[in-house]
Scaffold this motif. Sequence first.
Motif, PDB file in Angstrom:
ATOM      1  N   UNK A  45     -40.539  42.393 -17.150  1.00 49.94           N
ATOM      2  CA  UNK A  45     -40.061  41.253 -16.352  1.00 49.94           C
ATOM      3  C   UNK A  45     -38.614  41.480 -15.895  1.00 49.94           C
ATOM      4  N   UNK A  46     -37.758  41.910 -16.835  1.00 50.23           N
ATOM      5  CA  UNK A  46     -36.348  42.156 -16.454  1.00 50.23           C
ATOM      6  C   UNK A  46     -36.281  43.120 -15.260  1.00 50.23           C
ATOM      7  N   UNK A  47     -37.111  44.171 -15.309  1.00 49.67           N
ATOM      8  CA  UNK A  47     -37.014  45.209 -14.274  1.00 49.67           C
ATOM      9  C   UNK A  47     -37.662  44.767 -12.960  1.00 49.67           C
ATOM     10  N   UNK A 246     -33.807  38.696 -28.762  1.00 45.47           N
ATOM     11  CA  UNK A 246     -33.819  37.622 -27.758  1.00 45.47           C
ATOM     12  C   UNK A 246     -33.587  38.192 -26.351  1.00 45.47           C
ATOM     13  N   UNK A 247     -34.408  37.737 -25.426  1.00 44.17           N
ATOM     14  CA  UNK A 247     -34.393  38.271 -24.064  1.00 44.17           C
ATOM     15  C   UNK A 247     -33.456  37.505 -23.128  1.00 44.17           C
ATOM     16  N   UNK A 248     -32.960  36.344 -23.574  1.00 42.49           N
ATOM     17  CA  UNK A 248     -32.127  35.499 -22.709  1.00 42.49           C
ATOM     18  C   UNK A 248     -30.740  35.329 -23.328  1.00 42.49           C
ATOM     19  N   UNK A 249     -29.820  34.817 -22.528  1.00 40.11           N
ATOM     20  CA  UNK A 249     -28.448  34.637 -22.993  1.00 40.11           C
ATOM     21  C   UNK A 249     -28.414  33.734 -24.235  1.00 40.11           C
ATOM     22  N   UNK A 250     -27.619  34.129 -25.238  1.00 34.00           N
ATOM     23  CA  UNK A 250     -27.462  33.324 -26.452  1.00 34.00           C
ATOM     24  C   UNK A 250     -26.142  33.711 -27.095  1.00 34.00           C
ATOM     25  N   UNK A 251     -25.604  32.822 -27.937  1.00 33.13           N
ATOM     26  CA  UNK A 251     -24.270  33.040 -28.508  1.00 33.13           C
ATOM     27  C   UNK A 251     -24.367  33.883 -29.777  1.00 33.13           C
ATOM     28  N   UNK A 252     -23.966  35.153 -29.677  1.00 38.32           N
ATOM     29  CA  UNK A 252     -24.068  36.054 -30.829  1.00 38.32           C
ATOM     30  C   UNK A 252     -23.214  35.601 -32.003  1.00 38.32           C
ATOM     31  N   UNK A 253     -22.112  34.895 -31.710  1.00 39.10           N
ATOM     32  CA  UNK A 253     -21.199  34.491 -32.786  1.00 39.10           C
ATOM     33  C   UNK A 253     -21.901  33.628 -33.828  1.00 39.10           C
ATOM     34  N   UNK A 254     -22.819  32.809 -33.350  1.00 42.48           N
ATOM     35  CA  UNK A 254     -23.572  31.932 -34.257  1.00 42.48           C
ATOM     36  C   UNK A 254     -24.330  32.779 -35.281  1.00 42.48           C
ATOM     37  N   UNK A 255     -24.897  33.887 -34.820  1.00 46.60           N
ATOM     38  CA  UNK A 255     -25.757  34.691 -35.689  1.00 46.60           C
ATOM     39  C   UNK A 255     -24.965  35.717 -36.493  1.00 46.60           C
ATOM     40  N   UNK A 256     -23.822  36.179 -35.955  1.00 48.07           N
ATOM     41  CA  UNK A 256     -22.982  37.103 -36.730  1.00 48.07           C
ATOM     42  C   UNK A 256     -22.541  36.439 -38.033  1.00 48.07           C
ATOM     43  N   UNK A 257     -22.326  35.131 -37.975  1.00 45.10           N
ATOM     44  CA  UNK A 257     -21.896  34.405 -39.171  1.00 45.10           C
ATOM     45  C   UNK A 257     -22.975  34.307 -40.241  1.00 45.10           C
ATOM     46  N   UNK A 258     -24.173  34.710 -39.899  1.00 45.02           N
ATOM     47  CA  UNK A 258     -25.248  34.695 -40.895  1.00 45.02           C
ATOM     48  C   UNK A 258     -25.269  35.992 -41.704  1.00 45.02           C
ATOM     49  N   UNK A 259     -24.461  36.994 -41.273  1.00 44.62           N
ATOM     50  CA  UNK A 259     -24.420  38.270 -41.998  1.00 44.62           C
ATOM     51  C   UNK A 259     -23.487  38.172 -43.197  1.00 44.62           C
ATOM     52  N   UNK A 268     -31.462  44.493 -29.896  1.00 49.08           N
ATOM     53  CA  UNK A 268     -32.586  45.138 -29.200  1.00 49.08           C
ATOM     54  C   UNK A 268     -32.818  44.460 -27.853  1.00 49.08           C
ATOM     55  N   UNK A 269     -32.713  43.144 -27.836  1.00 48.41           N
ATOM     56  CA  UNK A 269     -32.900  42.390 -26.595  1.00 48.41           C
ATOM     57  C   UNK A 269     -31.795  42.722 -25.601  1.00 48.41           C
ATOM     58  N   UNK A 270     -32.163  42.674 -24.319  1.00 53.37           N
ATOM     59  CA  UNK A 270     -31.193  43.032 -23.266  1.00 53.37           C
ATOM     60  C   UNK A 270     -31.119  41.908 -22.230  1.00 53.37           C
ATOM     61  N   UNK A 271     -30.483  40.769 -22.595  1.00 54.50           N
ATOM     62  CA  UNK A 271     -30.328  39.701 -21.603  1.00 54.50           C
ATOM     63  C   UNK A 271     -29.481  40.199 -20.442  1.00 54.50           C
ATOM     64  N   UNK A 272     -29.705  39.651 -19.253  1.00 60.99           N
ATOM     65  CA  UNK A 272     -28.943  40.105 -18.081  1.00 60.99           C
ATOM     66  C   UNK A 272     -27.427  39.966 -18.249  1.00 60.99           C
ATOM     67  N   UNK A 330     -45.533  32.585 -18.640  1.00 64.62           N
ATOM     68  CA  UNK A 330     -45.656  32.112 -20.027  1.00 64.62           C
ATOM     69  C   UNK A 330     -44.658  32.799 -20.946  1.00 64.62           C
ATOM     70  N   UNK A 331     -44.427  34.106 -20.744  1.00 60.36           N
ATOM     71  CA  UNK A 331     -43.440  34.810 -21.583  1.00 60.36           C
ATOM     72  C   UNK A 331     -42.053  34.224 -21.395  1.00 60.36           C
TER      73      UNK A 331
END
Length: 347
Positions: A45-47, A246-259, A268-272, A330-331
């Motif tokens: 889809x991205x391509x 995740x395939x869409x834009x999201x805030x990585x900072x939220x998830x880095x704090x879970x490490x 792995x995901x490559x949001x635009x 649907x994806x």
Amino acid sequence: MIQVKGYAAPQAKAPLAPFNFERREVGPFDVQIEIQYCGVCHSDIHQVRDEWGGSIFPMVPGHEIVGKVIKVGEKVTGFKAGDLAGVGCLVDSCRTCSSCVQGYEQYCEVHWVGTYNSVEMDMKTPTYGGYSNQIVVDESFVLSISDKLDLKRVAPLLCAGITTYSPLKEWKIGKGHKVGVLGLGGLGHMAVKLAASMGAEVTVLSTSPSKEKDAKDLGAHKFVVTKEEEQLKGVTNYFDFIIDTVSAEHDLNVYLNLLRLNGTMVLLGVPPESPKIQTFNLIAKRRRLAGSLIGGIKETQEMLDYCAEHNIMSDVEIVSMNQINEAYERMLKGDVHYRFVIDMATL
Ligand code: NAP
Ligand code: ZN
Ligand code: ZN
């Protein structure tokens, strides 16, 4: 030339439609495969939408290809007519640079030839992917498929499987590790199955509360709805390893704090859009942010053999070729359980 039928996007963002084209005759080292199933990856889809830039049209997507060998060149030693075979995201590379020599063709320093939306090593002949009835690939880039597994459920291993297997191996994930899988789609559901099979404790981090039961059935031990702040708090400083699919834009900072201390998050995901990182979220706990691209041919074969041995396959929804545009829609809504696979007999 070999006449081939397929489906192509004529230009960026346009719906896919029937497309006839030609592939090269079978050369001495080539394998000709009749494609039976092809998985649908979010990268398609991205391509097709040219979200990463530089897309080549018309584009025949598809890099999760399985089928039957119908002809081999006279120098081919590893395949014969009638064998099951697979093709993933790569169909050639320079084969001589230090990455290629180590089996990391996906990191080739000269040029890696993508199965579609790419050009051959001659730097001009376009490549066309698996939304088609046949493909011709050099045997060095063809994978062997066990007949022990359900072929249509094997197709997604060629991208979703290897893309998640490779970082789990590189970071030596196993018993005693707490792994978070961010996004439960095609890659995410394979990450859950593989990480659980390797002995890790697996938590799915999802925006979709409705996926909880599926996550547990896939092998996850815990499920966290990322929109619920209280639930996120419960896993702060918790994970050794997070796989972000995740395939869409999201805030990585939220998830880095879970490490936790020294924990690693692999993208792995490559949001635009590229993410913005708060530096302190990394340095405060010596956290690491990494990326990983599919896997090399040797490792892809290793993954397929591992899956055959452990009876690991994708959970698929079979669609006909003319349902492809609907499947994309649907994806984009996160409504995939958990990989669409096209039955090429419907072409
Ligand atoms: P997919 O099946 O569509 O799954 C993506 C999942 O991300 C969705 O199911 C959803 O899970 C979550 N998500 C979607 N939009 C979101 C949003 N706005 N915020 C938070 N979560 C969201 O896609 P896929 O085929 O697994 O591919 C995922 C990504 O990996 C794509 O960007 C693809 O291009 C990339 N990819 C990379 C490689 C590589 O080599 N690195 C290889 C293949 C694919 P929940 O409903 O659980 O939230
Ligand atoms: Zn893919
Ligand atoms: Zn190379």
